[in-house]
Every structure is written in structure tokens, then in C-alpha cells.
Scaffold this active site. Structure first.
Site, short mmCIF file in Angstrom:
data_model
loop_
_atom_site.label_atom_id
_atom_site.label_comp_id
_atom_site.label_asym_id
_atom_site.label_seq_id
_atom_site.Cartn_x
_atom_site.Cartn_y
_atom_site.Cartn_z
CE1 TYR A 66 -4.00 -2.36 0.53
CE2 TYR A 66 -2.53 -3.37 2.08
CZ TYR A 66 -3.70 -3.22 1.32
OH TYR A 66 -4.47 -4.26 1.19
CG HIS A 115 -2.49 -1.72 -4.03
ND1 HIS A 115 -2.15 -2.76 -3.06
CD2 HIS A 115 -3.62 -1.90 -4.05
CE1 HIS A 115 -3.06 -3.19 -2.61
NE2 HIS A 115 -4.17 -2.89 -3.12
CD GLU A 149 -6.78 -1.31 -2.10
OE1 GLU A 149 -7.36 -2.12 -3.25
OE2 GLU A 149 -7.01 -1.80 -0.86
NE ARG A 191 -7.36 -2.02 2.12
CZ ARG A 191 -7.28 -2.77 3.13
NH1 ARG A 191 -7.87 -2.41 4.25
NH2 ARG A 191 -7.26 -3.97 3.18
CG HIS A 210 -12.26 -5.84 2.93
ND1 HIS A 210 -12.32 -6.33 1.48
CD2 HIS A 210 -10.67 -5.73 2.94
CE1 HIS A 210 -11.39 -6.06 0.91
NE2 HIS A 210 -10.42 -5.92 1.80
CG PHE A 260 -13.29 -3.07 -0.65
CD1 PHE A 260 -12.69 -2.69 0.59
CD2 PHE A 260 -12.30 -3.17 -1.91
CE1 PHE A 260 -11.42 -2.86 0.93
CE2 PHE A 260 -11.18 -3.27 -1.64
CZ PHE A 260 -10.65 -3.17 -0.18
#
Ligand SMILES: *[C@@H]1O[C@H](CO)[C@@H](O)[C@H](O)[C@H]1NC(C)=O
Length: 134
Positions: A66, A68, A86, A104, A119, A127
């Protein structure tokens, strides 16, 4: 002669401070709730700032992947255009590696905050939107 009670000014001041110069920009960077976790504007700002900083350096947080690219397979209607990134959204600071948790923030590659996703409550690796993102 008409006079204004100083107390009235004190009472109205927070309203004028809260009034956004640019309503669109102001609305994007906002507090949000992902599942049952409430994040402040400071939390989402920390997420945005860290993500954009790593992106600018071409790096990632603490050996993680991250930030990414986020491809928006879920089809969220972000009010800013992509390419999107994110980055794990955490409370009281910025993610610096390790388990990313469920939440995120999404920014675009110009560093503009787009929203928050989680999530929690989603099936598989999908998501769902946190409050304010749909
Ligand atoms: C990021 O969003 C801003 C605001 O909508 C837009 O002006 C900019 O072009 C976007 N950047 C990318 C890479 O899409």
C-alpha cells in the site's frame, strides 16, 4: 444605535468557520464510519496524506503493498475521477505496515480524496462503501 452583542459573534463564529470555501472539496474529505468504526476528518486526512506521500516517492508503507491501484470493480460513484489508489484507513495516525485491517481510504493519483470503503459487511474480498461513499 444598533449594536452586536459580542456573545452573538462568538456563537456565530463556528458557523462561519464551518462554511466551506469550496463545498465540493470540503465535502470530499470528511468523517466516515466503516462498519461500526467511526473515523474523524483527521483520520481520513492522515490516510490521504500518507497515501499521497508514498505515491509521490514511489514507495509503500512498511514493506506492504500500500498504496496500490484501486480498480473500482465494485463500481462506486466517486465524485472525483481516477486513477484511484487505496490505502489502509486507521484511527489516530497513519498506517505504516502490517495487517491492513478492513478499511481503506481512496484517493486519486492527484491526491484528491475520493471516499472510504471497507471489507466489513462485504462478501469475499469485495468492498462496500463506508458512510458517504456509495
Ligand atoms: C483527481 O480529482 C480531481 C478532482 O476531481 C481532478 O481534477 C483530477 O484530474 C483527478 N486526477 C486524476 C488522475 O484523475
Amino acid at each position: 444605535m444598533f449594536s452586536i452583542n459580542p456573545l452573538t459573534i462568538l456563537l456565530l463564529l463556528p458557523l462561519s468557520l464551518a462554511s466551506p470555501i469550496n463545498p465540493n472539496l470540503e465535502g470530499r474529505q470528511s468523517a466516515t464510519t466503516c462498519g461500526s468504526v467511526a473515523y474523524t476528518v483527521k483520520d481520513t486526512t492522515n490516510c490521504r496524506n500518507a497515501a499521497y506521500s508514498y505515491y509521490g516517492q514511489g514507495g509503500t508503507a512498511g514493506g506492504s503493498t500500500y498504496p496500490h491501484t484501486y480498480n473500482n470493480y465494485e463500481g462506486f460513484s466517486f465524485s472525483v475521477s481516477g486513477t484511484y489508489l487505496e490505502f489502509p484507513l486507521v484511527k489516530n495516525g497513519a498506517y505504516s505496515g502490517g495487517a491492513p485491517g478492513a478499511d481503506r481510504c481512496i484517493i486519486n493519483t492527484s491526491g484528491v480524496y475520493a471516499g472510504a470503503i471497507t471489507h466489513t459487511g462485504a462478501s469475499g474480498n469485495n468492498f462496500v462503501g463506508c458512510s458517504g461513499t456509495s
